[in-house]
Design a protein around this motif. Structure first.
Motif, PDB file in Angstrom:
ATOM      1  N   ILE A  98       0.905  -1.149  -0.003  1.00 51.11           N
ATOM      2  CA  ILE A  98       0.018   0.015   0.070  1.00 51.11           C
ATOM      3  C   ILE A  98       0.816   1.174  -0.104  1.00 51.11           C
ATOM      4  CG2 ILE A  98      -0.154   0.141   2.340  1.00 51.11           C
ATOM      5  CD1 ILE A  98      -2.967   0.856  -0.225  1.00 51.11           C
ATOM      6  N   ARG A  99       1.845   1.222   0.696  1.00 49.18           N
ATOM      7  CA  ARG A  99       2.834   2.402   0.854  1.00 49.18           C
ATOM      8  C   ARG A  99       3.422   2.627  -0.687  1.00 49.18           C
ATOM      9  NH1 ARG A  99       5.379   6.120   3.335  1.00 49.18           N
ATOM     10  NH2 ARG A  99       7.643   6.692   2.845  1.00 49.18           N
ATOM     11  N   SER A 100       3.954   1.488  -1.385  1.00 52.36           N
ATOM     12  CA  SER A 100       4.321   1.769  -2.701  1.00 52.36           C
ATOM     13  C   SER A 100       3.280   2.373  -3.626  1.00 52.36           C
ATOM     14  CB  SER A 100       4.911   0.330  -3.281  1.00 52.36           C
ATOM     15  OG  SER A 100       6.082   0.108  -2.544  1.00 52.36           O
ATOM     16  N   ALA A 101       2.088   1.708  -3.510  1.00 54.03           N
ATOM     17  CA  ALA A 101       1.088   2.036  -4.204  1.00 54.03           C
ATOM     18  C   ALA A 101       0.688   3.798  -3.920  1.00 54.03           C
ATOM     19  CB  ALA A 101      -0.333   1.333  -4.151  1.00 54.03           C
ATOM     20  N   MET A 102       0.700   4.088  -2.792  1.00 55.04           N
ATOM     21  CA  MET A 102       0.342   5.499  -2.613  1.00 55.04           C
ATOM     22  C   MET A 102       1.699   6.500  -3.224  1.00 55.04           C
ATOM     23  SD  MET A 102      -2.424   5.933  -1.221  1.00 55.04           S
ATOM     24  CE  MET A 102      -3.227   4.577  -2.225  1.00 55.04           C
ATOM     25  N   GLU A 103       2.740   6.065  -3.036  1.00 56.09           N
ATOM     26  CA  GLU A 103       4.004   6.685  -3.617  1.00 56.09           C
ATOM     27  C   GLU A 103       3.834   6.850  -5.044  1.00 56.09           C
ATOM     28  OE1 GLU A 103       7.582   4.902  -2.156  1.00 56.09           O
ATOM     29  OE2 GLU A 103       7.257   5.894   0.042  1.00 56.09           O
ATOM     30  N   SER A 104       3.256   5.808  -5.605  1.00 56.44           N
ATOM     31  CA  SER A 104       3.221   5.825  -7.241  1.00 56.44           C
ATOM     32  C   SER A 104       2.113   6.835  -7.319  1.00 56.44           C
ATOM     33  CB  SER A 104       3.041   4.410  -7.729  1.00 56.44           C
ATOM     34  OG  SER A 104       3.230   4.374  -9.286  1.00 56.44           O
ATOM     35  N   LEU A 105       1.116   6.786  -6.781  1.00 56.32           N
ATOM     36  CA  LEU A 105      -0.059   7.718  -7.211  1.00 56.32           C
ATOM     37  C   LEU A 105       0.318   8.977  -6.663  1.00 56.32           C
ATOM     38  CD1 LEU A 105      -3.107   5.645  -5.880  1.00 56.32           C
ATOM     39  CD2 LEU A 105      -2.317   6.170  -8.208  1.00 56.32           C
ATOM     40  N   SER A 106       1.102   9.396  -5.749  1.00 58.36           N
ATOM     41  CA  SER A 106       1.624  10.752  -5.295  1.00 58.36           C
ATOM     42  C   SER A 106       2.328  11.296  -6.607  1.00 58.36           C
ATOM     43  CB  SER A 106       2.349  10.634  -4.090  1.00 58.36           C
ATOM     44  OG  SER A 106       2.683  12.043  -3.665  1.00 58.36           O
ATOM     45  N   ALA A 107       3.244  10.498  -7.215  1.00 58.79           N
ATOM     46  CA  ALA A 107       3.878  10.856  -8.455  1.00 58.79           C
ATOM     47  C   ALA A 107       3.288  10.861  -9.677  1.00 58.79           C
ATOM     48  CB  ALA A 107       5.124   9.882  -8.486  1.00 58.79           C
ATOM     49  N   GLY A 108       1.969  10.233  -9.785  1.00 59.14           N
ATOM     50  CA  GLY A 108       1.252  10.249 -10.967  1.00 59.14           C
ATOM     51  C   GLY A 108       1.681   9.235 -11.894  1.00 59.14           C
ATOM     52  N   THR A 109       2.293   8.129 -11.283  1.00 56.10           N
ATOM     53  CA  THR A 109       2.700   7.089 -12.081  1.00 56.10           C
ATOM     54  C   THR A 109       1.833   5.782 -12.174  1.00 56.10           C
ATOM     55  OG1 THR A 109       4.995   7.766 -11.378  1.00 56.10           O
ATOM     56  CG2 THR A 109       4.858   5.277 -12.524  1.00 56.10           C
ATOM     57  N   PRO A 110       1.326   5.374 -13.268  1.00 57.40           N
ATOM     58  CA  PRO A 110       0.390   4.211 -13.299  1.00 57.40           C
ATOM     59  C   PRO A 110       1.075   2.930 -13.030  1.00 57.40           C
ATOM     60  CG  PRO A 110       0.990   4.847 -15.365  1.00 57.40           C
ATOM     61  CD  PRO A 110       1.524   5.749 -14.512  1.00 57.40           C
ATOM     62  N   MET A 111       0.615   1.873 -12.276  1.00 60.18           N
ATOM     63  CA  MET A 111       1.127   0.445 -12.048  1.00 60.18           C
ATOM     64  C   MET A 111       0.742  -0.625 -12.643  1.00 60.18           C
ATOM     65  SD  MET A 111       0.318   1.414  -7.849  1.00 60.18           S
ATOM     66  CE  MET A 111      -0.870   2.514  -8.118  1.00 60.18           C
ATOM     67  N   VAL A 112       1.841  -1.510 -12.539  1.00 59.59           N
ATOM     68  CA  VAL A 112       1.547  -2.993 -12.908  1.00 59.59           C
ATOM     69  C   VAL A 112       1.580  -3.833 -11.702  1.00 59.59           C
ATOM     70  CG1 VAL A 112       2.178  -4.938 -14.008  1.00 59.59           C
ATOM     71  CG2 VAL A 112       2.166  -2.785 -15.303  1.00 59.59           C
ATOM     72  N   ALA A 113       0.594  -4.214 -11.166  1.00 57.45           N
ATOM     73  CA  ALA A 113       0.685  -4.569  -9.637  1.00 57.45           C
ATOM     74  C   ALA A 113       0.898  -6.289  -9.673  1.00 57.45           C
ATOM     75  CB  ALA A 113      -0.684  -4.100  -8.925  1.00 57.45           C
ATOM     76  N   VAL A 114       1.914  -6.611  -9.188  1.00 57.18           N
ATOM     77  CA  VAL A 114       1.977  -8.199  -9.461  1.00 57.18           C
ATOM     78  C   VAL A 114       2.256  -8.430  -7.817  1.00 57.18           C
ATOM     79  CG1 VAL A 114       3.488 -10.155  -9.961  1.00 57.18           C
ATOM     80  CG2 VAL A 114       3.227  -7.969 -11.464  1.00 57.18           C
ATOM     81  N   ALA A 115       1.184  -8.990  -7.144  1.00 58.13           N
ATOM     82  CA  ALA A 115       0.957  -9.046  -5.963  1.00 58.13           C
ATOM     83  C   ALA A 115       1.800 -10.379  -5.382  1.00 58.13           C
ATOM     84  CB  ALA A 115      -0.538  -9.272  -5.146  1.00 58.13           C
ATOM     85  N   GLN A 116       2.392 -10.006  -4.319  1.00 61.30           N
ATOM     86  CA  GLN A 116       3.266 -11.400  -3.673  1.00 61.30           C
ATOM     87  C   GLN A 116       2.833 -11.985  -2.490  1.00 61.30           C
ATOM     88  OE1 GLN A 116       6.358 -12.043  -5.462  1.00 61.30           O
ATOM     89  NE2 GLN A 116       5.344 -10.647  -6.951  1.00 61.30           N
ATOM     90  N   SER A 117       1.717 -11.859  -2.131  1.00 64.92           N
ATOM     91  CA  SER A 117       0.935 -12.461  -1.180  1.00 64.92           C
ATOM     92  C   SER A 117      -0.603 -12.336  -1.354  1.00 64.92           C
ATOM     93  CB  SER A 117       1.461 -11.989   0.224  1.00 64.92           C
ATOM     94  OG  SER A 117       0.877 -10.824   0.553  1.00 64.92           O
ATOM     95  N   VAL A 118      -1.255 -12.974  -0.581  1.00 64.33           N
ATOM     96  CA  VAL A 118      -2.746 -12.889  -0.602  1.00 64.33           C
ATOM     97  C   VAL A 118      -3.342 -11.643  -0.318  1.00 64.33           C
ATOM     98  CG1 VAL A 118      -4.802 -13.871   0.253  1.00 64.33           C
ATOM     99  CG2 VAL A 118      -3.088 -15.336  -0.482  1.00 64.33           C
ATOM    100  N   GLU A 119      -2.656 -11.044   0.647  1.00 71.07           N
ATOM    101  CA  GLU A 119      -3.409  -9.689   1.210  1.00 71.07           C
ATOM    102  C   GLU A 119      -2.899  -8.656   0.360  1.00 71.07           C
ATOM    103  OE1 GLU A 119       0.303 -10.491   3.923  1.00 71.07           O
ATOM    104  OE2 GLU A 119      -1.513 -11.654   2.817  1.00 71.07           O
ATOM    105  N   LEU A 120      -1.667  -8.756  -0.142  1.00 71.22           N
ATOM    106  CA  LEU A 120      -1.332  -7.717  -1.121  1.00 71.22           C
ATOM    107  C   LEU A 120      -2.027  -7.587  -2.449  1.00 71.22           C
ATOM    108  CD1 LEU A 120       2.676  -7.798  -0.871  1.00 71.22           C
ATOM    109  CD2 LEU A 120       1.029  -6.187   0.155  1.00 71.22           C
ATOM    110  N   ASP A 121      -2.663  -8.923  -2.796  1.00 73.94           N
ATOM    111  CA  ASP A 121      -3.649  -8.993  -3.973  1.00 73.94           C
ATOM    112  C   ASP A 121      -4.610  -8.196  -3.877  1.00 73.94           C
ATOM    113  OD1 ASP A 121      -3.720 -10.127  -6.689  1.00 73.94           O
ATOM    114  OD2 ASP A 121      -5.198 -11.385  -6.048  1.00 73.94           O
ATOM    115  N   PHE A 122      -5.103  -7.891  -2.802  1.00 75.54           N
ATOM    116  CA  PHE A 122      -6.379  -6.884  -2.766  1.00 75.54           C
ATOM    117  C   PHE A 122      -5.916  -5.722  -3.173  1.00 75.54           C
ATOM    118  CE2 PHE A 122      -9.208  -3.950  -0.809  1.00 75.54           C
ATOM    119  CZ  PHE A 122     -10.525  -4.588  -0.661  1.00 75.54           C
TER     120      PHE A 122
END
Length: 400
Positions: free
Chosen positions: A308-332
């Protein structure tokens, strides 16, 4: 009026980093800050101006979490978290009983210690949540519970957890554990390092929850980074600090973007030797760690583990993501990114060089993703970050 504020700090980089600018700001405003923290985080907290109280963490430092957890490991999790809380409480009471803080601010993972000592000391508490917030309407763990291995409620580790929690509270002269000790705790102030529009069921969280978005270091204090002279678009690949022992994933990224029109910056952490990834094409650079915020300012796309911190940092910078979750809860989080149109999700089991190339191309070129990321970026930054969190702490401390 200046206050003595105690922070109970969870032993994770992603939980400590957002605290640093808050601590520095509070100290700059004249408050006295004590941080109860694991040894590996004492130095940055002291550098931010806090007094540090060390405790002996039961969590192994600098470990990488496996992608899958067994039912046995899941059953032992609550007991391990409780033991971490007990270690924090013991250190805090030893060092602070004769110098009680005016306010206790505890990490959400340390709610047993934070709530118990605040009650014992007759002090009010605030909760620091560097994750998605939970209440009676929404919980990440409940949302993904069906994807975890089933756990026997009579498992000895769970029974021991209940017994030790009762003993812990009784040992501090407190009542037996109540529902709030097992479910999502809530305080008069709950600081959430997530943008409100990203938070599921956001309208069910009342004014006690302040969604400040990412708490980031001042740009002048961040490590610098410059893009290559080639002018190629920058692609950042990083799996955070807890889920990075994934050499096969890094090799897939190397293969996916070799000879592609990208400049790839890959951070692999301490558990993978860059030399083990094989010969690198000239457009791929690999490091153990990079100044993520500085790279994100130049990145066209961020391939992330879904933290979630990486996602918020990415959004703060205006950078779209490719999210490859590395655990079940991260997949949310990864599913949330896709649901809100902020990027593309790839299931961990479906990672191939071809899938990575296609997802990055979509994230970089889809105009709807670009529009949604720009709007969410504005919303996330409007949360106010560390400065708003500190304003809320000061106002709350005055009230209590």
């Amino acid at each position: 009026m200046k206050k003595h504020i105690a922070f109970f700090v969870a032993p994770y980089q992603g939980h400590v980093n957002p605290l640093l600018p808050m601590v520095a700001d509070l100290v700059g405003r004249g408050h006295r800050i004590t941080c109860v923290a694991a040894p590996q985080f004492v130095e940055p907290l002291v550098a931010a101006g806090a007094r540090a109280v060390e405790y002996a963490s039961v969590w192994p430092a600098n470990r990488s979490v496996p992608a899958e957890m067994t039912a046995e490991e899941m059953a032992k999790g609550p007991l391990q978290i409780l033991r971490e809380n007990i270690a924090v409480a013991n250190a805090a009471e030893r060092e602070l009983a004769a110098d009680l803080p005016d306010l206790v601010v505890y990490d959400t993972l340390l709610n047993f210690a934070g709530r118990a000592l605040a009650e014992k000391w007759q002090r009010r508490a605030a909760q620091f949540i560097p994750l998605l917030a939970s209440n009676e309407h929404f919980s990440v763990l409940q949302a993904v519970a069906s994807e975890f291995p089933p756990i026997d409620p009579q498992h000895p580790a769970l029974l021991e957890f209940g017994a030790q929690l009762g003993e812990f509270r009784a040992g501090h002269g407190l009542s037996a554990p109540g529902p709030e000790d097992f479910l999502a705790a809530s305080e008069g102030l709950n600081l959430v390092c997530v943008g409100r529009e990203f938070q599921p069921a956001a309208d069910t969280f009342d004014a006690r929850y302040v969604f400040v978005g990412p708490s980031l270091a001042d740009p002048a204090e961040r490590a610098p980074w410059s893009p290559p002279d080639s002018g190629a678009p920058v692609l950042l690949v990083a799996l955070g600090t807890l889920f990075n022992e994934r050499p096969d994933f890094y090799r897939a990224c190397r293969e996916a973007f070799a000879d592609q029109p990208w400049h790839v910056v890959m951070a692999v952490g301490d558990h993978v030797d860059p030399a083990d990834l094989g010969p690198l094409p000239p457009n791929v650079e690999v490091h153990r760690r990079v100044p993520q915020l500085a790279v994100l300012e130049h990145a066209r796309v961020f391939v992330t583990h879904g933290g979630i911190r990486s996602a918020m940092e990415s959004l703060s910078a205006g950078t779209p993501m490719v999210a490859v979750a590395q655990s079940v809860e991260l997949d949310f989080t990864a599913r949330r990114v896709a649901e809100l149109g902020l990027g593309v999700r790839i299931a961990r089991q479906e990672v191939t060089p071809e899938a990575l190339r296609a997802a990055v191309r979509t994230a970089a070129e889809d105009p709807e993703i670009q529009r949604r990321v720009a709007a969410m970026s504005e919303s996330v930054r409007a949360g106010g970050g560390a400065a708003r969190a500190v304003d809320a702490i000061e106002a709350y401390a005055e009230r209590v």
